[in-house]
Structures are given as structure tokens and as C-alpha cells.
Design a protein around this motif. Structure first.
Motif, PDB file in Angstrom:
ATOM      1  N   ASP A   1       0.861  -1.168   0.000  1.00 43.20           N
ATOM      2  CA  ASP A   1       0.000   0.000   0.000  1.00 43.20           C
ATOM      3  C   ASP A   1       0.898   1.219   0.000  1.00 43.20           C
ATOM      4  O   ASP A   1       1.594   1.505   0.968  1.00 43.20           O
ATOM      5  N   VAL A   2       0.924   1.927  -1.096  1.00 42.95           N
ATOM      6  CA  VAL A   2       1.867   3.027  -1.263  1.00 42.95           C
ATOM      7  C   VAL A   2       1.172   4.364  -1.216  1.00 42.95           C
ATOM      8  O   VAL A   2       1.619   5.319  -1.829  1.00 42.95           O
ATOM      9  N   GLU A   3       0.057   4.466  -0.478  1.00 46.51           N
ATOM     10  CA  GLU A   3      -0.595   5.749  -0.329  1.00 46.51           C
ATOM     11  C   GLU A   3       0.383   6.702   0.344  1.00 46.51           C
ATOM     12  O   GLU A   3       1.052   6.372   1.314  1.00 46.51           O
ATOM     13  N   SER A   4       0.473   7.914  -0.148  1.00 43.61           N
ATOM     14  CA  SER A   4       1.497   8.847   0.278  1.00 43.61           C
ATOM     15  C   SER A   4       0.944   9.931   1.178  1.00 43.61           C
ATOM     16  O   SER A   4      -0.191  10.364   1.029  1.00 43.61           O
ATOM     17  N   HIS A   5       1.794  10.368   2.114  1.00 40.31           N
ATOM     18  CA  HIS A   5       1.434  11.525   2.920  1.00 40.31           C
ATOM     19  C   HIS A   5       1.685  12.827   2.162  1.00 40.31           C
ATOM     20  O   HIS A   5       1.197  13.883   2.552  1.00 40.31           O
ATOM     21  N   ALA A   6       2.490  12.777   1.117  1.00 38.01           N
ATOM     22  CA  ALA A   6       2.778  13.990   0.353  1.00 38.01           C
ATOM     23  C   ALA A   6       1.580  14.364  -0.483  1.00 38.01           C
ATOM     24  O   ALA A   6       1.025  13.541  -1.178  1.00 38.01           O
ATOM     25  N   THR A   7       1.179  15.616  -0.448  1.00 40.11           N
ATOM     26  CA  THR A   7      -0.023  16.032  -1.159  1.00 40.11           C
ATOM     27  C   THR A   7       0.236  17.143  -2.150  1.00 40.11           C
ATOM     28  O   THR A   7      -0.670  17.570  -2.832  1.00 40.11           O
ATOM     29  N   LYS A   8       1.476  17.626  -2.256  1.00 39.85           N
ATOM     30  CA  LYS A   8       1.746  18.667  -3.228  1.00 39.85           C
ATOM     31  C   LYS A   8       3.184  18.560  -3.690  1.00 39.85           C
ATOM     32  O   LYS A   8       4.019  17.934  -3.055  1.00 39.85           O
TER      33      LYS A   8
ATOM     34  N   ARG B   1      14.138   9.891  -4.932  1.00 37.66           N
ATOM     35  CA  ARG B   1      13.171   9.279  -4.031  1.00 37.66           C
ATOM     36  C   ARG B   1      11.976  10.192  -3.779  1.00 37.66           C
ATOM     37  O   ARG B   1      10.822   9.743  -3.795  1.00 37.66           O
ATOM     38  N   VAL B   2      12.248  11.462  -3.534  1.00 38.49           N
ATOM     39  CA  VAL B   2      11.140  12.389  -3.295  1.00 38.49           C
ATOM     40  C   VAL B   2      10.339  12.592  -4.579  1.00 38.49           C
ATOM     41  O   VAL B   2       9.108  12.691  -4.556  1.00 38.49           O
ATOM     42  N   GLY B   3      11.028  12.631  -5.717  1.00 38.56           N
ATOM     43  CA  GLY B   3      10.334  12.781  -6.991  1.00 38.56           C
ATOM     44  C   GLY B   3       9.355  11.652  -7.241  1.00 38.56           C
ATOM     45  O   GLY B   3       8.241  11.871  -7.724  1.00 38.56           O
ATOM     46  N   LEU B   4       9.751  10.418  -6.899  1.00 36.85           N
ATOM     47  CA  LEU B   4       8.854   9.280  -7.068  1.00 36.85           C
ATOM     48  C   LEU B   4       7.611   9.415  -6.195  1.00 36.85           C
ATOM     49  O   LEU B   4       6.492   9.152  -6.636  1.00 36.85           O
ATOM     50  N   VAL B   5       7.807   9.829  -4.947  1.00 37.17           N
ATOM     51  CA  VAL B   5       6.668   9.941  -4.033  1.00 37.17           C
ATOM     52  C   VAL B   5       5.716  11.043  -4.478  1.00 37.17           C
ATOM     53  O   VAL B   5       4.489  10.884  -4.440  1.00 37.17           O
ATOM     54  N   VAL B   6       6.284  12.171  -4.919  1.00 37.74           N
ATOM     55  CA  VAL B   6       5.443  13.268  -5.376  1.00 37.74           C
ATOM     56  C   VAL B   6       4.685  12.862  -6.635  1.00 37.74           C
ATOM     57  O   VAL B   6       3.490  13.144  -6.782  1.00 37.74           O
TER      58      VAL B   6
ATOM     59  N   SER C   1       1.833  10.581  -5.646  1.00 39.31           N
ATOM     60  CA  SER C   1       0.706  11.321  -5.084  1.00 39.31           C
ATOM     61  C   SER C   1      -0.089  12.037  -6.168  1.00 39.31           C
ATOM     62  O   SER C   1      -1.323  12.050  -6.160  1.00 39.31           O
ATOM     63  N   GLU C   2       0.622  12.605  -7.135  1.00 42.46           N
ATOM     64  CA  GLU C   2      -0.052  13.340  -8.206  1.00 42.46           C
ATOM     65  C   GLU C   2      -0.858  12.406  -9.100  1.00 42.46           C
ATOM     66  O   GLU C   2      -1.990  12.708  -9.494  1.00 42.46           O
ATOM     67  N   ILE C   3      -0.289  11.244  -9.433  1.00 45.08           N
ATOM     68  CA  ILE C   3      -1.009  10.279 -10.270  1.00 45.08           C
ATOM     69  C   ILE C   3      -2.247   9.774  -9.542  1.00 45.08           C
ATOM     70  O   ILE C   3      -3.332   9.673 -10.132  1.00 45.08           O
ATOM     71  N   ARG C   4      -2.097   9.454  -8.261  1.00 43.97           N
ATOM     72  CA  ARG C   4      -3.246   8.981  -7.482  1.00 43.97           C
ATOM     73  C   ARG C   4      -4.356  10.035  -7.479  1.00 43.97           C
ATOM     74  O   ARG C   4      -5.532   9.709  -7.684  1.00 43.97           O
TER      75      ARG C   4
ATOM     76  N   GLY D   1       2.565  14.285 -19.479  1.00 48.87           N
ATOM     77  CA  GLY D   1       2.110  13.523 -20.632  1.00 48.87           C
ATOM     78  C   GLY D   1       1.802  12.081 -20.271  1.00 48.87           C
ATOM     79  O   GLY D   1       0.816  11.508 -20.749  1.00 48.87           O
ATOM     80  N   GLN D   2       2.641  11.481 -19.418  1.00 52.98           N
ATOM     81  CA  GLN D   2       2.385  10.113 -18.986  1.00 52.98           C
ATOM     82  C   GLN D   2       1.089  10.027 -18.189  1.00 52.98           C
ATOM     83  O   GLN D   2       0.293   9.107 -18.373  1.00 52.98           O
ATOM     84  N   ILE D   3       0.879  10.977 -17.293  1.00 45.53           N
ATOM     85  CA  ILE D   3      -0.352  10.983 -16.498  1.00 45.53           C
ATOM     86  C   ILE D   3      -1.565  11.161 -17.401  1.00 45.53           C
ATOM     87  O   ILE D   3      -2.607  10.517 -17.213  1.00 45.53           O
ATOM     88  N   LEU D   4      -1.452  12.035 -18.395  1.00 46.74           N
ATOM     89  CA  LEU D   4      -2.553  12.252 -19.324  1.00 46.74           C
ATOM     90  C   LEU D   4      -2.927  10.959 -20.029  1.00 46.74           C
ATOM     91  O   LEU D   4      -4.115  10.630 -20.171  1.00 46.74           O
TER      92      LEU D   4
END
Length: 332
Positions: A9-16, A104-109, A112-115, A173-176
């Protein structure tokens, strides 16, 4: 992947989004003291207090450090805070490099953005609920594995690795593309269309991927099915595929990727279409991001109509689907 392995479960605390300013531009130029300062500064931003907050006199900080007092106390175990904590390791030789922190931080952010964006178009988030029970395998339509979700068999199809370090333009673009894939497939319900169950996010060995979840069906691609069942009534199979395609077109959807590996036959001889990576609704959407760039590199030119091959049009249309259907229908 070994059996009985669960997606975490990779739900993140980062929100922005978090940026590192100059550190982004030259991540290898900065020393471990600067990385330590980075960690302290970012924790101050997150927690709203200074390092060594309980020490009122700045001149007492070195004495606290000598007693191995940590600049912060924390009770977080999520990947975002773990990345920042790696900046505050006392031993400089064990302290994270700036490039490692950025990754590492880039992956988490990005996670969060994709989710956040996927939940805008499809609520069936199955992250943390998928148990992989079979090895990963690759077929002509991507990398897949078999799993269980809520006691029912599912098929997990993995996206390509999503890079959070190539710039926001590429990530956006990937998210789109992923949003379009989930939005289109998620609304399709027909016996000749692969059944969508949901999506899940996965981070493993610093690779971020999206899993597209479908109901598990014992089936094989049409060419293999015909090899195993040479006496099968091809007209019945063609009719089933045509019904699936007619349903897509009645919904305004261009499949855009019809080829033999995306035509599946179930163990009861029931045909269905899958592979909606490039599908789009021509009534409301612009053609898929980056489609044409990869079109000529996937070995599917044999199923492309003349107007795509000669460049008269840039992306597939519903008439392109019909051409591809005609080619697939004569597959041996």
C-alpha cells in the motif's frame, strides 16, 4: 515475481509538489553537509518548527549534537519522510546523496499526483488489495501477472515505468495517457470487451508503475487459439470481435490498437477485445499524447491502414479500426 507476493500500500502523505531549487540542476555538486541542511530545512517546512526546537539558545545546539540529540523526532514510516530522514544520518559517509534524495522524493510526489488525478476519473483504486499469485509474464500486449483481489481472480497489466526525473512535461504527458486509458476502459461494459476492475499504484525498487486490473479469464490470443483449435468456426469468432468493435464505435471510442494479440478467445470460444492503451473518444478528446511517435516502432505496421502508413493522417480513426479488424479477421 515470486508467488504469494502482495503489492504494498503506497498511499502517500505527500499532497503537493516539492522542488529543490538549485539542487535539482546539479545534484552531484553538493556535499553531505548541504544534504544535511536540506533535510533539516525540509523538515522545518513540513513540521512548522526549527531543528532542535526544544533548545532555546542557539549556542547550546553544538552540545546537543555532541550528545547525539537528533534535530527532529518523528513517527513517520512513509517513503516521503524516509527520504528526508536519510538526509539526517549522523555519519556523513552513510548520508544520502542529493541525487538520491531528488529521485526518491520525486517518485513519491509523482505517486501522489497520479493517485489524485486518477481518482478524478475513476474511483476504483485497488492499491494495496492485489495479491500476486503467479509469475509475471509478457505477451504481445504487455507485461501481466495473475492475482487475487477480494477473493476473486484478476489480471494485472503493468504500465511502463513512470519517470519522475525527466521533467514535468514528460510526467504530465504520462499521467494524461494513463488517465485517458482508465477513463475510456472503465466505462466500457460488453461481453466482447475485456472487463475492467480498477487500477493500482506500485513502487518496487524505485520503479513507479500503474497496474490496470481486469477480471481474470482463461483465454489465449486468437492466433494461438486457432492453432490449438483448427476446426473452430472462424465466422463465429469474427462475429464476436465485430460486435465488440461495433459497441466501441457506438460509444464514440477509437480502439486504435487492434492486432492479433489484442483479440482474445476464452476457453468457451468467446472472443473479446483488449488493449485500450491508445483508445480515445473522438467526440470529446484530442488524439492520444505521443501516439504517432511510437506507432512505427511496435511492429504493427501490417495492421495499419494506408492513410496512416503514408502519413495522410497522424492518428488512427474508427475507419482505421475497421481496416485493422479486416486484417485480423483473416489471421491464420
Amino acid at each position: 515475481m515470486s508467488p504469494q507476493k502482495s503489492w504494498p500500500d503506497v498511499e502517500s502523505h505527500a499532497t503537493k509538489r516539492v522542488t529543490f531549487g538549485l539542487l535539482d540542476a546539479h545534484p552531484h555538486r553538493y556535499s553531505t553537509p548541504l544534504v544535511y541542511q536540506l533535510g533539516s530545512h525540509r523538515f522545518q517546512m513540513l513540521l512548522g518548527r526549527r531543528p532542535y526546537e526544544s533548545i532555546r539558545n542557539d549556542f547550546h545546539v553544538p552540545f546537543a549534537v555532541a550528545r547525539q540529540v537528533a534535530p527532529y523526532t518523528w513517527d513517520y514510516s512513509d517513503p516521503y519522510h524516509q527520504a528526508l530522514q536519510s538526509c539526517l544520518t549522523r555519519d556523513p559517509s552513510q548520508r544520502a546523496a542529493a541525487s538520491d534524495v531528488v529521485e526518491r522524493v520525486g517518485l513519491v510526489v509523482a505517486l501522489s499526483e497520479i493517485r489524485r488525478q486518477l481518482l478524478e476519473v475513476e474511483e476504483r483504486n485497488l492499491t494495496g488489495r492485489i495479491q500476486i499469485i503467479g509469475d509475471i509474464f509478457e505477451d504481445g500486449s504487455g507485461v501481466r501477472s495473475r492475482g487475487i483481489c477480494d477473493g476473486e481472480g484478476v489480471c494485472v497489466r503493468y504500465s511502463n515505468n513512470i519517470s519522475a526525473s525527466d521533467g514535468n512535461g514528460i510526467l504530465d504527458g504520462q499521467i494524461l495517457n494513463i488517465k485517458r486509458h482508465v477513463r475510456i476502459w472503465g466505462r466500457l461494459v460488453h461481453r466482447n470487451i475485456e472487463a475492467f476492475r480498477g487500477w493500482a499504484l506500485n513502487v518496487e525498487e524505485r520503479r513507479l508503475r500503474v497496474g490496470f486490473i481486469s477480471t481474470w479469464r482463461e483465454s489465449v490470443a486468437v492466433r494461438r487459439y486457432l492453432q490449438q483449435n483448427p476446426s473452430a468456426d472462424r465466422r463465429v469468432l469474427v462475429r464476436g470481435v465485430a460486435q465488440g468493435l461495433f459497441y466501441l464505435h457506438s460509444e464514440g471510442v477509437v480502439h486504435a490498437n487492434i492486432h492479433p494479440d489484442n483479440v482474445m478467445i476464452g476457453n468457451q470460444g468467446d472472443p473479446y477485445l483488449r488493449g485500450f492503451d491508445f483508445s480515445y473518444d473522438h467526440r470529446f478528446e484530442v488524439p492520444p499524447y505521443g501516439y504517432y511517435d511510437g506507432l512505427h516502432h511496435n511492429g504493427l505496421q501490417r495492421f495499419m491502414p494506408p492513410e496512416l502508413l503514408d502519413g495522410s493522417i497522424r492518428v488512427p480513426t474508427q475507419t482505421s479500426d475497421v481496416w485493422a479488424f479486416g486484417c485480423v479477421s483473416d489471421t491464420h
